[in-house]
Enzyme design. Structure first.
Site, PDB file in Angstrom:
ATOM      1  CG  HIS A 135      -1.764  -1.025   1.534  1.00 56.47           C
ATOM      2  ND1 HIS A 135      -1.382  -2.150   2.224  1.00 56.47           N
ATOM      3  CD2 HIS A 135      -3.073  -1.187   1.247  1.00 56.47           C
ATOM      4  CE1 HIS A 135      -2.411  -2.962   2.324  1.00 56.47           C
ATOM      5  NE2 HIS A 135      -3.454  -2.410   1.750  1.00 56.47           N
TER       6      HIS A 135
ATOM      7  CG  ASP B  29       1.770  -0.906   3.337  1.00 55.08           C
ATOM      8  OD1 ASP B  29       0.969  -0.623   4.242  1.00 55.08           O
ATOM      9  OD2 ASP B  29       1.507  -1.694   2.396  1.00 55.08           O
TER      10      ASP B  29
END
Lengths: 440, 440, 440, 440
Positions: free
Chosen positions: D101, D104
């Site tokens: 993501h 992240d």
């Protein structure tokens, strides 16, 4: 003697490379593991009801099963044919035990006396076949749930006459189990529970259930029955709530009435998961409470909310179950019963054989794996090390109850922050997989 | 004194036609029912943790809650602000009790001594506010699950030092509960369970749990705590299997170790349904075993598999719960705690008020209904008649254990077929609905 | 004409203070709400199968129901008796519609021709009674799941001859539904699913299901049937996985084969919850997709994992269901069928009346509440305000698809942090409760 | 370069007899099966979020994970450290792909511009490491669920500004996925669903979701992204109801808006079972609809009601999943991502290795088994024979739509009773077990 399964030979062990559907690939009855044969370890049992009387009917459809013995001329003739078919099937599958409800083996008559006479006649035939074949009774029980009289329960019925009827029925079931040399007697409270609390006196019902069990113990003692008494927990179905919900509930109930020394548990994989527990959990919890009695190995489908009674094929469940059995020093007088039915769509007689072979092979393979895993010490040593702190120092004093909160506070104030180690679940799951994949 | 909820007045009873969102429609604290006020019957309690420390964080997202007290300068300042806000909120909601974990009210320090000093400082402030407002402690407890040290459990940790730390922590929590006049002390085994059996010695863990409880009783007795001890069952979450799975499991455990006379149950609606039981079931079962202690009224969503801790709005669940409470002769020293949190998307301070008002009104309405239903005898009389057979004849002899299987067989052989009556579940459900729809 | 329910009068509306168990407390058929009578809004329907043929048998026990018509001399005599009893029951309960499977009304004969002749004979009798009473057919359907021939499915059977048989059966069922003036025809795929993927060609089965539905549409068009076609979703049971799992799955399937304009949904409360959805969800989702066709109002027990088909008593579920119906502009040619059975322990004929009264009163009360709630605008206005941002500015441009990612990025870079408001779930739940408690 | 996992070597294949915990027993990357290497078949991927940012926090407790990179000086420094650690871990585990993501890999800044700059800086570092190691991006995605702005959803938020923000965020996520050569882009609707219908306009939300997806396709096309678009279904959690409930629901939704040709599915084992389906079911259903895109292999615990994201160890699930993949002609541009986290109690860095080794070995073993099973034709031939009736005679005419209900009725009247054969589920389960036990 009439042969029912003419096309099917005695199932023999042929080893894992066999492609013969009518052979065992893993179950080798006389193979020794840790000083006992597979047969002695596993004590396989046929469930008379599913195997001999199961029809394939479900709440949405009619019977599907095609059974050669169903062409009988009368209910008693049918009962006799079933005995012959049952022993042929057990012989051909090398199954050494069977379990039965009173009503599986003989039909209900117009009166209780007539019913009991029906039973006597069939019991005699069964006894003969047992002598001839060496096949034994693992356990007997009474069906206190199918007849409409038990619509509100049996020992927990709101109707005292039903309690009386159930008592009379269990009396006879104990007698015939004793007569047939059964080594266990099982209580599964098929309708001992409630459908709605709005019409239920739960307190009286539970007290009555305890009274019923006490009376059963008294009478069985009187006739000299020396077998083991087993409670079979199940959380729900057919009732909304069954009183023997799980091992913990059944044990708590027995302890309340001082009955916990007299009963062990007959634990079923499918009932465990319906209650929200793994099969291993129920066996482990029973084992450490000294009540691991016997096993119904049939599994459920965890995505379905009812009792499916699948023949067991899941190797994980079987390995972990037998791991507990081995740690229990074996099943003792219990056994491994297949309280399982072939799927409604598996309606041919050959399916009975396929199903038992799959179940027996799964547990045979699992026995080898569970034994290797236990022998290796890979899990046991990890656990020992993990809890080692309770064998020395402050841990030992806790276990020996030499310290209380004040001492433990002093200890903590002095020692400060604690240090934990990883639980290593993933590594242990990898180890379990390696044993399963290696086959032991 | 700083006011936190400036826009919100003291919530008053305005009756069911009120459209004022900041008014009670059913909760009229001084209204008498059966000789006690609503306030005395219901003994409402605020949960300090969800209400004052809940952030709206979930496993997929960050905190959402907007709280005026969060602008504090330091953890201890925050703790002080929370005390003030908590008492303002309870005052404005007319809530007479609160429940707390040690770590809800004061932050953990660098060492246990420092942590305990933090506690002492905040306890003093709380005590002052209690005196000023008349608000009381329903129960205290220790948070033995949030800190990483409890990753493997507290009393059931594999690490003896953690057991010691937990003991020290509960010692202090008992002391402050006592200091604050708490009438109950709760044990919820947040991490007392296992994540995998592969690394677990369940036998030692359960024995240690019993040892821990015994030590707690000993110490509490020593300091003169006279309150009630409560176990709070929950089946799973955070662990895969929590040892105090449900009332039956917790009771069975206590009986094993001879602790069943010393503990009652704190029963939560949401935990009941996660265990596969109705809330009423758990209360009923506790009641007939003499262990209905206190209530956490927060409900779950039966289509979700985790603990949602909704504020309770379901009138059925509330009526049937209070029906059991009334049959129990009331909650005695227990209370009705809202162990509930506003939804993550209800992140404004006003939502706290909406949520408590919905919960309190639901239970107030339910009290009137449950009382009327019980008074009417519509269910009770049906049940009495249904089981009347156990008050005379063969039923009476069964209950008084004057008969055994042999007598019951003779009775059955003589009397033949039994006659049952309908359980009338649908009619009783209709009656329940009529009382609910009529509002009592 | 023989009277079956001699003790039971025509059920009349007596109002909510009535204590007469054989009276409606809330269902007042001619009462007007928003320009239509309760009778017109609710379009109640009796399920012929559960009501007239249900026996109380379950997987663990035999039939319990005591029915005066069961003393018939032959299957066809029984079928005739049932017609008479059914119309008496509907008359006495003021139920204006009924639903039936072909096999509910007439027994299967030795051949399909004989079966069809049986049907013709009974259809004639039913038609006469319909004319005499004014009672109508809500929908007809074919039972493609009870007979062993359908063990592997009907339209999705692995056996082409079974597909053919099912086609022949549905052809006749369409004809008699047409003959009896039925305004809907229902497809519930009782065994259209699989038990195990190991033996299943899911692709062919789904294609065949679409072919079957197309053929049905063709034939029904040919005979001039102008009614509505309904798919009834259910996630599982009897099969492990039913293809019409839920509204979303059924709709996705229909869209694939271009059939989505031809079918609506018959949505059952119990099936919704088994699929993990609330009843309201399924109705709402169907409504916004233009496929809310008809309702089976029977509810399930959310703590049980199988289809219990309870008569509906939950006022929340009923209010929210009718809220969707009102927003749908009513049920149109659909209706509200009680696909419900009395509990096995409610085996007396009076229980049929208690059950229907409870169900009908629940929905009558719910209608008043749902109407008031909708009229008040309390929920609708909240929702409108909440989404108001899509009616102006950037939101309007999004809806009208005048912007794309680049424009939205520019907008966001310019406007910065967003501001959300609380979803106020607890307040809205409180409002719902107020309407329910006030009864409208 | 700093080494994070100093004690841990590059994990090598050592074969099934190895007892080295830091070795593969079954995963032999270059081993050929059916013309492709294991590495090519399995396309293993690391999930950046769980592996690099997972803390072990849960709703009841704080972070437990001990990570050497957590000692970073600032959020951006931490992000850089994580990149280095991630590539070291992938290198040592021989994992060729990763998924991420946006949030992240880089922390959110004070504004969107700052956030995007953070991303650019880290993307550059990642790109360098990719070039150096040959490790690739399987897919990228945007985290539209953690930040409080998404409390009511992203594309389905009631707040149009949130829709805009989400659009801006996905725009950037598409750009960086493209920049990094990602071959797929995933949409998991973390908060695209509802918590209560009381405050929800489901129709607008679903329409908006479709608008959002269309805009994404437009923009991705514009920048030249040629990868595959994937929807990841999940039934619930964090919301009560997620719109992409399961493959069937997601597909039905896409078909409504004409988007079904543009998206495939990223199917997760854990999400499948939460929706009431087996993992194989979802893969099979996707395959026959042409939308089997990619796999998240993490499994759940079927006795728990939430997303546990276990590393996959169940050989049955893995074999049946890969059976579908092989029938699909492979994963094509999809891969096998471990969207899995080590248990909270497995908090040491070594546990990351144990977990990936267990998961990769399970799937490697499963590949060999699935291939053998498919090659053997034992299941395929059974299924072909079972449905053979549709390749000739009346069955063929059905499939070719040459017949309708009238012809099928005539056929049935002429041919009479149908003949079915057993579905042989138990035998097929035995065959599956034999392949699993034999290891292929």
């Amino acid at each position: 003697m009439k042969e029912f399964f003419k096309e099917i030979p005695v199932i023999q062990y042929e080893g894992e490379t066999s492609k013969n559907p009518f052979a065992f690939k893993y179950y080798d009855p006389e193979k020794e593991i840790a000083g006992k044969t597979m047969k002695e370890h596993l004590r396989f049992s046929m469930s008379y009801w599913h195997t001999m009387t199961g029809s394939g009917a479900d709440p949405f459809g009619l019977a599907t099963m095609i059974r050669s013995w169903d062409r009988a001329a009368s209910p008693m003739d049918l009962a006799e044919q079933r005995v012959l078919a049952a022993f042929e099937l057990m012989h051909k599958l090398q199954i050494p035990y069977f379990c039965f409800h009173d009503r599986d083996i003989a039909p209900e008559g117009a009166t209780l006396s007539e019913t009991n006479k029906n039973l006597d006649r069939i019991v005699k035939i069964i006894k003969t076949r047992m002598t001839e074949t060496g096949i034994k009774v693992l356990w007997g029980t009474a069906n206190l749930f199918s007849h409409p009289r038990y619509v509100h329960g049996a020992a927990t019925s709101c109707n005292a006459e039903v309690f009386a009827y159930a008592a009379a029925q269990v009396k006879k079931a104990l007698e015939i189990t004793f007569e047939l040399g059964g080594v266990n007697y099982v209580f599964w409270g098929g309708r001992e529970g409630y459908d709605t609390l709005l019409n239920t006196n739960m307190e009286l019902e539970l007290d009555n259930l305890a009274r019923f069990l006490s009376m059963a113990l008294d009478y069985a003692g009187e006739i000299g029955f020396k077998g083991q008494y087993l409670i079979e927990p199940k959380p729900r179905e057919p009732t909304k709530h069954q009183y023997d919900f799980d091992v913990a509930a059944a044990l708590g109930f027995l302890r309340k009435y001082g009955l916990d020394r007299s009963f062990k548990m007959n634990i079923e994989a499918n009932h465990a998961t319906l209650a929200g527990h793994s099969f291993q959990h129920e066996l482990y919890f029973a084992r450490i409470n000294g009540v691991l009695g016997s096993i119904d190995a049939n599994q459920g489908d965890l995505l379905l909310g009812w009792d499916t009674d699948h023949f067991p094929g899941d190797i994980y469940s079987a390995v972990l179950a037998l791991y507990e059995v081995l740690k229990n020093g074996g099943l003792h007088s219990g056994g491994l019963n297949f309280d399982a039915k072939t799927r409604r769509a598996s309606f041919e007689e050959a399916d009975l054989f396929h199903a038992y072979i799959t179940g027996m092979d799964t547990y045979a393979r699992a026995l080898v794996i569970a034994h290797s895993l236990l022998q290796s010490g890979e899990l046991e040593n990890f656990v020992s090390t993990r809890y080692a702190g309770y064998s020395e120092g402050i841990g030992k004093e806790i276990v020996e109850q030499k310290v209380g909160f004040k001492e433990l506070e002093l200890y903590t104030l002095k020692h400060g922050a604690v240090q934990n180690s990883s639980g290593q679940q993933e590594r242990l799951e990898g180890i379990l997989n390696m044993y399963i994949m290696a086959g032991g």
